[in-house]
Motif scaffolding. Sequence first.
Motif, PDB file in Angstrom:
ATOM      1  N   SER A 178       0.753  -1.166  -0.142  1.00  0.00           N
ATOM      2  CA  SER A 178      -0.310  -0.104  -0.085  1.00  0.00           C
ATOM      3  C   SER A 178       0.882   1.383   0.084  1.00  0.00           C
ATOM      4  O   SER A 178       1.742   1.510   0.827  1.00  0.00           O
ATOM      5  CB  SER A 178      -1.010  -0.168   1.397  1.00  0.00           C
ATOM      6  OG  SER A 178      -1.307   1.347   1.678  1.00  0.00           O
ATOM      7  N   GLU A 180       0.038   4.249   0.940  1.00  0.00           N
ATOM      8  CA  GLU A 180      -0.175   4.958   1.943  1.00  0.00           C
ATOM      9  C   GLU A 180       0.645   4.678   3.049  1.00  0.00           C
ATOM     10  O   GLU A 180       1.512   5.357   4.004  1.00  0.00           O
ATOM     11  CB  GLU A 180      -1.646   5.180   2.390  1.00  0.00           C
ATOM     12  CG  GLU A 180      -2.522   5.733   1.320  1.00  0.00           C
ATOM     13  CD  GLU A 180      -2.800   4.958   0.230  1.00  0.00           C
ATOM     14  OE1 GLU A 180      -2.841   3.591   0.362  1.00  0.00           O
ATOM     15  OE2 GLU A 180      -3.159   5.396  -0.771  1.00  0.00           O
ATOM     16  N   VAL A 208      -0.217   0.965  -8.082  1.00  0.00           N
ATOM     17  CA  VAL A 208      -0.905   2.348  -7.650  1.00  0.00           C
ATOM     18  C   VAL A 208      -2.196   2.577  -8.581  1.00  0.00           C
ATOM     19  O   VAL A 208      -3.199   3.140  -8.075  1.00  0.00           O
ATOM     20  CB  VAL A 208       0.394   3.348  -7.724  1.00  0.00           C
ATOM     21  CG1 VAL A 208      -0.279   4.596  -7.637  1.00  0.00           C
ATOM     22  CG2 VAL A 208       1.389   3.061  -6.868  1.00  0.00           C
ATOM     23  N   GLU A 209      -2.009   2.607  -9.956  1.00  0.00           N
ATOM     24  CA  GLU A 209      -2.967   2.954 -10.947  1.00  0.00           C
ATOM     25  C   GLU A 209      -4.200   2.116 -10.694  1.00  0.00           C
ATOM     26  O   GLU A 209      -5.458   2.545 -10.663  1.00  0.00           O
ATOM     27  CB  GLU A 209      -2.480   2.662 -12.374  1.00  0.00           C
ATOM     28  CG  GLU A 209      -3.558   2.852 -13.381  1.00  0.00           C
ATOM     29  CD  GLU A 209      -3.010   2.457 -14.669  1.00  0.00           C
ATOM     30  OE1 GLU A 209      -3.736   2.850 -15.737  1.00  0.00           O
ATOM     31  OE2 GLU A 209      -1.911   1.637 -14.733  1.00  0.00           O
ATOM     32  N   GLN A 211      -5.136   0.506  -8.004  1.00  0.00           N
ATOM     33  CA  GLN A 211      -5.764   0.810  -6.571  1.00  0.00           C
ATOM     34  C   GLN A 211      -6.376   2.372  -6.801  1.00  0.00           C
ATOM     35  O   GLN A 211      -7.597   2.246  -6.131  1.00  0.00           O
ATOM     36  CB  GLN A 211      -4.605   1.109  -5.364  1.00  0.00           C
ATOM     37  CG  GLN A 211      -4.130  -0.268  -5.205  1.00  0.00           C
ATOM     38  CD  GLN A 211      -3.069  -0.434  -4.074  1.00  0.00           C
ATOM     39  OE1 GLN A 211      -2.865   0.575  -3.352  1.00  0.00           O
ATOM     40  NE2 GLN A 211      -2.739  -1.665  -3.702  1.00  0.00           N
ATOM     41  N   ARG A 212      -5.933   3.128  -7.163  1.00  0.00           N
ATOM     42  CA  ARG A 212      -6.506   4.485  -7.463  1.00  0.00           C
ATOM     43  C   ARG A 212      -7.753   4.433  -8.535  1.00  0.00           C
ATOM     44  O   ARG A 212      -8.910   5.084  -7.940  1.00  0.00           O
ATOM     45  CB  ARG A 212      -5.458   5.390  -8.222  1.00  0.00           C
ATOM     46  CG  ARG A 212      -6.026   7.081  -8.003  1.00  0.00           C
ATOM     47  CD  ARG A 212      -5.107   7.788  -8.873  1.00  0.00           C
ATOM     48  NE  ARG A 212      -3.557   7.941  -7.960  1.00  0.00           N
ATOM     49  CZ  ARG A 212      -2.671   7.981  -8.711  1.00  0.00           C
ATOM     50  NH1 ARG A 212      -2.241   7.592  -9.797  1.00  0.00           N
ATOM     51  NH2 ARG A 212      -1.239   7.954  -7.776  1.00  0.00           N
ATOM     52  N   GLY A 213      -7.770   3.606  -9.419  1.00  0.00           N
ATOM     53  CA  GLY A 213      -8.793   3.652 -10.227  1.00  0.00           C
ATOM     54  C   GLY A 213     -10.058   2.830  -9.530  1.00  0.00           C
ATOM     55  O   GLY A 213     -11.105   3.388  -9.806  1.00  0.00           O
ATOM     56  N   ALA A 215     -10.452   2.722  -6.282  1.00  0.00           N
ATOM     57  CA  ALA A 215     -11.184   3.637  -5.242  1.00  0.00           C
ATOM     58  C   ALA A 215     -11.885   4.891  -5.712  1.00  0.00           C
ATOM     59  O   ALA A 215     -12.978   5.392  -5.264  1.00  0.00           O
ATOM     60  CB  ALA A 215      -9.836   4.050  -4.483  1.00  0.00           C
ATOM     61  N   ASP A 216     -11.436   5.400  -6.880  1.00  0.00           N
ATOM     62  CA  ASP A 216     -11.993   6.472  -7.657  1.00  0.00           C
ATOM     63  C   ASP A 216     -13.461   6.261  -8.029  1.00  0.00           C
ATOM     64  O   ASP A 216     -14.472   6.712  -7.856  1.00  0.00           O
ATOM     65  CB  ASP A 216     -11.243   7.150  -8.703  1.00  0.00           C
ATOM     66  CG  ASP A 216     -10.184   7.835  -8.231  1.00  0.00           C
ATOM     67  OD1 ASP A 216     -10.047   8.278  -6.845  1.00  0.00           O
ATOM     68  OD2 ASP A 216      -9.510   7.941  -9.226  1.00  0.00           O
ATOM     69  N   LEU A 241     -10.091  -1.390  -0.257  1.00  0.00           N
ATOM     70  CA  LEU A 241     -10.197   0.085  -0.659  1.00  0.00           C
ATOM     71  C   LEU A 241     -11.610   0.258  -1.013  1.00  0.00           C
ATOM     72  O   LEU A 241     -12.052   1.459  -0.690  1.00  0.00           O
ATOM     73  CB  LEU A 241      -9.245   0.199  -1.618  1.00  0.00           C
ATOM     74  CG  LEU A 241      -7.515   0.270  -1.558  1.00  0.00           C
ATOM     75  CD1 LEU A 241      -6.827   0.226  -2.679  1.00  0.00           C
ATOM     76  CD2 LEU A 241      -7.282   1.819  -0.361  1.00  0.00           C
ATOM     77  N   ARG A 245     -14.538   3.001   0.923  1.00  0.00           N
ATOM     78  CA  ARG A 245     -15.307   4.156   0.382  1.00  0.00           C
ATOM     79  C   ARG A 245     -16.881   4.228   0.892  1.00  0.00           C
ATOM     80  O   ARG A 245     -17.655   4.987   0.473  1.00  0.00           O
ATOM     81  CB  ARG A 245     -15.249   4.374  -1.304  1.00  0.00           C
ATOM     82  CG  ARG A 245     -13.848   4.403  -1.574  1.00  0.00           C
ATOM     83  CD  ARG A 245     -13.652   6.130  -1.545  1.00  0.00           C
ATOM     84  NE  ARG A 245     -12.090   6.230  -1.681  1.00  0.00           N
ATOM     85  CZ  ARG A 245     -12.016   7.286  -2.705  1.00  0.00           C
ATOM     86  NH1 ARG A 245     -12.893   7.889  -3.270  1.00  0.00           N
ATOM     87  NH2 ARG A 245     -10.582   7.646  -2.484  1.00  0.00           N
TER      88      ARG A 245
END
Length: 297
Positions: A178, A180, A208-209, A211-213, A215-216, A241, A245
């Motif tokens: 992770s 973070e 990273v991409e 996980q970000r995708g 979560a967004d 993740l 949210r």
Amino acid sequence: MSAMGSGADNGSAGVVGIRVAEGSGVCFGVRRALRLAETALASGKAVYCLGPLIHNPQEMERLAGKGFRVIESLDEIAGVGVLLIRSHGLRPDVVAEARRRGLAIIDATCPLVRRVQTLAVQLQEAGYRVIVAGDARHPEVRAIRGHAPAAVVVNDIEAVRRLDLSGRVALAAQTTFSPEAFREMAAALREHDLEEARVENTICAATVERQRGAADLAAHVDVMFVIGGRNSANTNRLTELCAARGVPTYHVEVGEEVAEAMLRDRPRVGVAAGASTPQWIIDAVCERIKALQCERR
Ligand code: SF4
């Protein structure tokens, strides 16, 4: 049908209310490992792998149907054949032993994992105390420690605080760690009185991409389905993740696990998939969701 979208609303592309998170599905390291496995199988030789090639039971079953053999120990290999090193890498002493036994080696270690192995060795040789942020039981981390045996593995900020550190210390990470948690651990490292605290962020950009995708997307839908093996660390992380949210989140391996009740009063559906989830499984889950959505209309 292909799972459409990369985060875009796919309604106009014919998929009913399904959006697929940016970066979902097989990463380049896993794709490369699968390609090398298929090539090795096509040669007609016996192909072995210590542990599952990827953490996806359905894809492993498909490969087993072609003769791919997952083993726990080199002792299970009776004759000669090919040992495929999976994307997580393998301890060098095990590779040497396989060579000694006459096995041909195909190395599918992901280049990004290889980079962590090499870096850990270089840092160790340069006199750093090497700390790896990761899960000590994970095969990637076990392989890294096989290359740099003095490396210490920690998996959270408290573990970093508890370490007795001095001199020159270098922190690297399991590629799927992770971001973070890694940042927190790097900050905690600096709480120690050190001559030098060197931080090498070796987390893979694809992780990273992805996980970000996920979560967004989770922030903009009524329900999330995270597709991938239950033994897949990165898929489990995506599930955590998305759930964090506040959206109802289901971790599924196959389309049959998607039930009508999961979609009730949840018109906006999001889908994310782990780095070891092949496209044919993502497609099958999307087909199932689409069929259930159509039945409700
Ligand atoms: S997640 Fe990243 S490091 Fe791991 S196999 Fe895929 S590309 Fe390589």
